[in-house]
Motif scaffolding. Sequence first.
Motif, PDB file in Angstrom:
ATOM      1  N   SER A 128       0.850  -1.191   0.000  1.00 31.45           N
ATOM      2  CA  SER A 128       0.000   0.000   0.000  1.00 31.45           C
ATOM      3  C   SER A 128       0.884   1.238   0.000  1.00 31.45           C
ATOM      4  N   ILE A 129       0.266   2.397  -0.189  1.00 34.34           N
ATOM      5  CA  ILE A 129       1.005   3.657  -0.041  1.00 34.34           C
ATOM      6  C   ILE A 129       0.315   4.509   1.028  1.00 34.34           C
ATOM      7  N   ASN A 130      -0.370   3.872   1.964  1.00 34.45           N
ATOM      8  CA  ASN A 130      -1.114   4.610   2.989  1.00 34.45           C
ATOM      9  C   ASN A 130      -0.222   5.566   3.780  1.00 34.45           C
ATOM     10  N   ASN A 131       1.041   5.182   3.964  1.00 37.00           N
ATOM     11  CA  ASN A 131       1.952   6.064   4.706  1.00 37.00           C
ATOM     12  C   ASN A 131       2.268   7.336   3.926  1.00 37.00           C
ATOM     13  N   ALA A 132       2.070   7.293   2.609  1.00 31.54           N
ATOM     14  CA  ALA A 132       2.322   8.471   1.770  1.00 31.54           C
ATOM     15  C   ALA A 132       1.035   9.173   1.366  1.00 31.54           C
ATOM     16  N   SER A 133      -0.098   8.628   1.761  1.00 29.88           N
ATOM     17  CA  SER A 133      -1.382   9.243   1.405  1.00 29.88           C
ATOM     18  C   SER A 133      -2.178   9.538   2.671  1.00 29.88           C
ATOM     19  N   TRP A 134      -2.984   8.603   3.126  1.00 34.60           N
ATOM     20  CA  TRP A 134      -3.895   8.866   4.238  1.00 34.60           C
ATOM     21  C   TRP A 134      -3.171   9.205   5.536  1.00 34.60           C
ATOM     22  N   TYR A 135      -2.002   8.632   5.752  1.00 34.26           N
ATOM     23  CA  TYR A 135      -1.296   8.845   7.012  1.00 34.26           C
ATOM     24  C   TYR A 135      -0.106   9.792   6.884  1.00 34.26           C
ATOM     25  N   ALA A 136       0.042  10.425   5.738  1.00 30.11           N
ATOM     26  CA  ALA A 136       1.121  11.383   5.549  1.00 30.11           C
ATOM     27  C   ALA A 136       0.748  12.734   6.169  1.00 30.11           C
ATOM     28  N   ILE A 184       0.423  15.748   5.289  1.00 31.50           N
ATOM     29  CA  ILE A 184       0.237  16.656   4.157  1.00 31.50           C
ATOM     30  C   ILE A 184      -1.222  17.111   4.155  1.00 31.50           C
ATOM     31  N   HIS A 185      -1.523  18.086   3.331  1.00 30.63           N
ATOM     32  CA  HIS A 185      -2.896  18.602   3.255  1.00 30.63           C
ATOM     33  C   HIS A 185      -3.819  17.491   2.750  1.00 30.63           C
ATOM     34  N   PRO A 186      -5.052  17.413   3.272  1.00 28.56           N
ATOM     35  CA  PRO A 186      -5.995  16.378   2.812  1.00 28.56           C
ATOM     36  C   PRO A 186      -6.188  16.325   1.309  1.00 28.56           C
ATOM     37  N   LYS A 187      -6.111  17.485   0.642  1.00 24.47           N
ATOM     38  CA  LYS A 187      -6.229  17.492  -0.820  1.00 24.47           C
ATOM     39  C   LYS A 187      -5.145  16.618  -1.445  1.00 24.47           C
ATOM     40  N   HIS A 188      -3.937  16.703  -0.905  1.00 23.18           N
ATOM     41  CA  HIS A 188      -2.826  15.934  -1.454  1.00 23.18           C
ATOM     42  C   HIS A 188      -2.906  14.467  -1.032  1.00 23.18           C
ATOM     43  N   ARG A 189      -3.504  14.196   0.115  1.00 26.52           N
ATOM     44  CA  ARG A 189      -3.759  12.800   0.495  1.00 26.52           C
ATOM     45  C   ARG A 189      -4.660  12.133  -0.535  1.00 26.52           C
ATOM     46  N   CYS A 242      -9.908  -8.293  -1.666  1.00 24.76           N
ATOM     47  CA  CYS A 242     -10.098  -8.591  -0.251  1.00 24.76           C
ATOM     48  C   CYS A 242      -9.320  -7.567   0.552  1.00 24.76           C
ATOM     49  N   GLY A 243      -9.927  -7.055   1.599  1.00 26.18           N
ATOM     50  CA  GLY A 243      -9.242  -6.095   2.450  1.00 26.18           C
ATOM     51  C   GLY A 243      -9.554  -6.338   3.908  1.00 26.18           C
ATOM     52  N   ILE A 244      -8.551  -6.081   4.751  1.00 24.37           N
ATOM     53  CA  ILE A 244      -8.645  -6.332   6.179  1.00 24.37           C
ATOM     54  C   ILE A 244      -8.583  -5.000   6.912  1.00 24.37           C
ATOM     55  N   SER A 245      -9.570  -4.711   7.747  1.00 22.58           N
ATOM     56  CA  SER A 245      -9.633  -3.467   8.497  1.00 22.58           C
ATOM     57  C   SER A 245      -9.585  -2.284   7.520  1.00 22.58           C
ATOM     58  N   PHE A 246      -8.604  -1.367   7.632  1.00 22.16           N
ATOM     59  CA  PHE A 246      -8.569  -0.249   6.681  1.00 22.16           C
ATOM     60  C   PHE A 246      -8.289  -0.734   5.264  1.00 22.16           C
ATOM     61  N   PHE A 259     -15.313   2.057   5.554  1.00 27.02           N
ATOM     62  CA  PHE A 259     -15.904   2.555   4.315  1.00 27.02           C
ATOM     63  C   PHE A 259     -15.985   4.080   4.249  1.00 27.02           C
ATOM     64  N   ASP A 260     -15.410   4.763   5.231  1.00 32.84           N
ATOM     65  CA  ASP A 260     -15.547   6.218   5.308  1.00 32.84           C
ATOM     66  C   ASP A 260     -14.186   6.824   5.640  1.00 32.84           C
ATOM     67  N   ILE A 261     -13.682   7.718   4.768  1.00 38.55           N
ATOM     68  CA  ILE A 261     -12.359   8.299   4.981  1.00 38.55           C
ATOM     69  C   ILE A 261     -12.420   9.771   5.428  1.00 38.55           C
ATOM     70  N   LYS A 262     -13.599  10.222   5.865  1.00 36.82           N
ATOM     71  CA  LYS A 262     -13.726  11.628   6.256  1.00 36.82           C
ATOM     72  C   LYS A 262     -12.799  11.997   7.413  1.00 36.82           C
ATOM     73  N   SER A 263     -12.493  11.050   8.294  1.00 36.89           N
ATOM     74  CA  SER A 263     -11.629  11.359   9.429  1.00 36.89           C
ATOM     75  C   SER A 263     -10.225  11.740   8.984  1.00 36.89           C
ATOM     76  N   PHE A 264      -9.835  11.370   7.759  1.00 40.54           N
ATOM     77  CA  PHE A 264      -8.516  11.728   7.233  1.00 40.54           C
ATOM     78  C   PHE A 264      -8.516  13.087   6.543  1.00 40.54           C
ATOM     79  N   LEU A 265      -9.712  13.671   6.382  1.00 33.78           N
ATOM     80  CA  LEU A 265      -9.826  14.907   5.600  1.00 33.78           C
ATOM     81  C   LEU A 265      -9.960  16.152   6.462  1.00 33.78           C
TER      82      LEU A 265
END
Length: 233
Positions: A67-75, A77-82, A113-117, A143-149
């Motif tokens: 995954s690239i979650n460390n460079a997107s959702w968990y980076a 950076i501004h949510p737009k760039h996530r 198939c996906g586990i948790s996030f 199913f909801d990524i609003k908390s990252f935004l």
Amino acid sequence: MKETYTEFYSHHLGHNVKILTFGTHGYPLVIFPTTLGSYFEAKDRGMIESIRWFVERGFVQVFCPDSINNASWYAKIHPKHRLERHIQYDRFLAEEFVPQIRHNTGTGRIATCGISFGGFSASNFAFRHPDMVSHLFCLSGAFDIKSFLHGYYDNNAYFNNPVDFMPDANHPDLWNMKIVLGTSNWDICLDGNLKFSAILRRKNIPHWLDVRGDIEHDWPLWLEMLPHYVSLM
């Protein structure tokens, strides 16, 4: 059970993506890792071993991309760039990686198939590209990524947040997809799965909401689920 390590260069991401593949042929099953998990997580946690019988007999061939979650959702950076980085990953999957494994296996579609996030990764890809996905297995999925935004919202947020875009989705292949939402009574994602099941139910999209007993949001639950779901393929 043959195990193969490869690195797939992505023009969309601009770097190699590490991938573990198990088996030599069979229906392609792509397993996405948890929050900050890596391509080897499913192997290390026993998920691949739990479906060894299906892999060794050629029923499924399993692909575990990083995954690239460390460079997107968990980076940091501004949510737009996530969102933009996540879309790059989606394009890597849809335009580079999945066409390759569809070609190699000759099926034309894959199972996700996906586990948790990772359940978000699997479901968001499946629902955005229902013409590519025949089966979706969410194990305690989100199913909801609003908390990252943090309050930021745009079209990219809408079209990458299943709880938002699915009520309006109308691709006919959604009604043909085999969907399993697996959760449990003690699962921290139980409420999210109940709410997402309600969205699908209102649209009459067939799915199985599998609520198991008093088992926590952890690997013993998912090791129980995965072989069952794969057996249904």
